[in-house]
Write a protein that holds these residues in place. Structure first.
Motif, mmCIF file in Angstrom:
data_model
loop_
_atom_site.group_PDB
_atom_site.id
_atom_site.type_symbol
_atom_site.label_atom_id
_atom_site.label_comp_id
_atom_site.label_asym_id
_atom_site.label_seq_id
_atom_site.Cartn_x
_atom_site.Cartn_y
_atom_site.Cartn_z
ATOM 1 N N UNK A 143 -24.275 7.290 -14.614
ATOM 2 C CA UNK A 143 -23.951 5.928 -15.061
ATOM 3 C C UNK A 143 -25.179 5.024 -15.043
ATOM 4 N N UNK A 144 -26.351 5.594 -15.282
ATOM 5 C CA UNK A 144 -27.601 4.841 -15.130
ATOM 6 C C UNK A 144 -27.885 3.892 -16.279
ATOM 7 N N UNK A 145 -27.208 4.043 -17.402
ATOM 8 C CA UNK A 145 -27.349 3.061 -18.482
ATOM 9 C C UNK A 145 -26.402 1.888 -18.280
ATOM 10 N N UNK A 146 -25.223 2.173 -17.732
ATOM 11 C CA UNK A 146 -24.232 1.122 -17.523
ATOM 12 C C UNK A 146 -24.570 0.240 -16.330
ATOM 13 N N UNK A 147 -25.133 0.842 -15.273
ATOM 14 C CA UNK A 147 -25.488 0.123 -14.050
ATOM 15 C C UNK A 147 -26.926 0.457 -13.683
ATOM 16 N N UNK A 148 -27.626 -0.494 -13.078
ATOM 17 C CA UNK A 148 -29.035 -0.297 -12.732
ATOM 18 C C UNK A 148 -29.216 -0.387 -11.218
ATOM 19 N N UNK A 149 -29.530 0.744 -10.614
ATOM 20 C CA UNK A 149 -29.672 0.774 -9.160
ATOM 21 C C UNK A 149 -30.811 -0.106 -8.674
ATOM 22 N N UNK A 150 -31.869 -0.233 -9.478
ATOM 23 C CA UNK A 150 -33.019 -1.037 -9.058
ATOM 24 C C UNK A 150 -32.728 -2.535 -9.098
ATOM 25 N N UNK A 151 -31.694 -2.924 -9.852
ATOM 26 C CA UNK A 151 -31.353 -4.348 -9.962
ATOM 27 C C UNK A 151 -29.851 -4.537 -9.751
ATOM 28 N N UNK A 152 -29.372 -4.017 -8.642
ATOM 29 C CA UNK A 152 -27.938 -4.057 -8.370
ATOM 30 C C UNK A 152 -27.386 -5.477 -8.386
ATOM 31 N N UNK A 153 -28.210 -6.421 -7.943
ATOM 32 C CA UNK A 153 -27.723 -7.794 -7.829
ATOM 33 C C UNK A 153 -27.416 -8.426 -9.184
ATOM 34 N N UNK A 154 -27.879 -7.812 -10.270
ATOM 35 C CA UNK A 154 -27.617 -8.363 -11.594
ATOM 36 C C UNK A 154 -26.354 -7.794 -12.233
ATOM 37 N N UNK A 155 -25.857 -6.671 -11.735
ATOM 38 C CA UNK A 155 -24.672 -6.045 -12.319
ATOM 39 C C UNK A 155 -23.428 -6.855 -11.943
ATOM 40 N N UNK A 156 -22.710 -7.355 -12.955
ATOM 41 C CA UNK A 156 -21.631 -8.305 -12.669
ATOM 42 C C UNK A 156 -20.250 -7.869 -13.143
ATOM 43 N N UNK A 157 -20.173 -7.000 -14.135
ATOM 44 C CA UNK A 157 -18.881 -6.668 -14.714
ATOM 45 C C UNK A 157 -18.986 -5.313 -15.399
ATOM 46 N N UNK A 158 -17.897 -4.538 -15.376
ATOM 47 C CA UNK A 158 -17.888 -3.242 -16.051
ATOM 48 C C UNK A 158 -16.481 -2.932 -16.530
ATOM 49 N N UNK A 159 -16.415 -2.005 -17.487
ATOM 50 C CA UNK A 159 -15.151 -1.506 -18.000
ATOM 51 C C UNK A 159 -15.242 0.013 -17.992
#
Length: 255
Positions: A143-159
């Protein structure tokens, strides 16, 4: 929010990122500006740029460090705007960048939603909305395109799309700046070509718009499946960027 408002917001963000005015992208003329850090810039950008070329289809804005100002001006005025992003002309640019310890590194096409076409598409699998509390176990290569481990604080919403209890596809978005959230998409290989990606991207884009933010999508020109997904999901090309980086940065990426 209509298409004109979406384009205006995107151009205003590009102007913050580049250090110019939004109108510069639609003037039909080329412009070189000095790059500088800005608190409102997209949060993953490494500013100031060495050279960053941006075109919304007319002229080019080159946002540069002082040592590259003359070179950038020469290059963007040597060719038509669209040809500045193509080989063999890029070789001309890279041949002149290398003695200065840099080269072209990133090239991408950015997409914005067409609200006259955007609508959540049907999916043959169950869809579930996810938030930051659901993300920790999902920071994996799948899931590395949908979520970014290096910038976790920016991930806000997913489906997510689920086959029973199994997550088979995920579209996520990162809060890259105050007004725009970027969408990324992953689908497990055995589940591809079933309309899952477009259902997830279109559904997530609609949710982002409902929150008063502009969804945007990015892919390489060569990534045909990703571009097809964007088109099917109701997006259309809006702008292109080319970014130069130091040679040691490029070498590290290629290890």
């Amino acid at each position: 929010m209509n298409n004109a408002e979406i384009l205006r917001i995107a151009a205003e963000q590009s102007a913050i990122d580049c250090g110019c005015s939004a109108g510069d992208f639609f003037s039909g003329e080329n412009r070189v500006v000095l790059s500088r850090a800005h608190p409102g810039a997209r949060r993953y950008l490494d500013l100031p740029f060495l050279i960053n070329l941006v075109s919304y289809g007319g002229g080019i804005v080159a946002s540069v460090s002082p040592e590259f100002e003359a070179l950038a001006g020469e290059y963007i005025n040597k060719y038509l705007p669209e040809h500045c992003f193509e080989t063999p002309n890029l070789h001309y640019l890279m041949d002149r960048l290398r003695p200065l310890g840099a080269s072209a590194c990133f090239m991408a096409e950015y997409w914005l939603p067409d609200v006259t076409r955007l609508a959540p598409l049907p999916c043959p699998y169950e869809l579930r909305e996810l938030g930051p509390k659901d993300f920790p176990p999902l920071y994996t290569p799948a899931w590395s395109n949908a979520l970014c481990e290096k910038r976790k604080h920016l991930d806000v919403l997913a489906l997510g799309a689920y086959d029973g209890d199994k997550l088979i596809g995920l579209a996520g978005c990162s809060m890259d700046c105050d007004t725009m959230w970027q969408i990324g998409i992953d689908v497990l290989p055995v589940y591809r070509r079933r309309g899952i990606a477009a259902a997830l991207v279109s559904g997530l884009a609609a949710r982002i718009l409902d929150r008063g933010k502009v969804p945007f999508y990015c892919c390489a020109w060569s990534n045909i499946p990703s571009a097809r997904c964007a088109i099917k999901s109701g997006f259309r090309p809006a702008w292109v960027e080319l970014t130069a980086k130091r040679l040691d940065f490029i070498d590290e990426m290629n290890k």
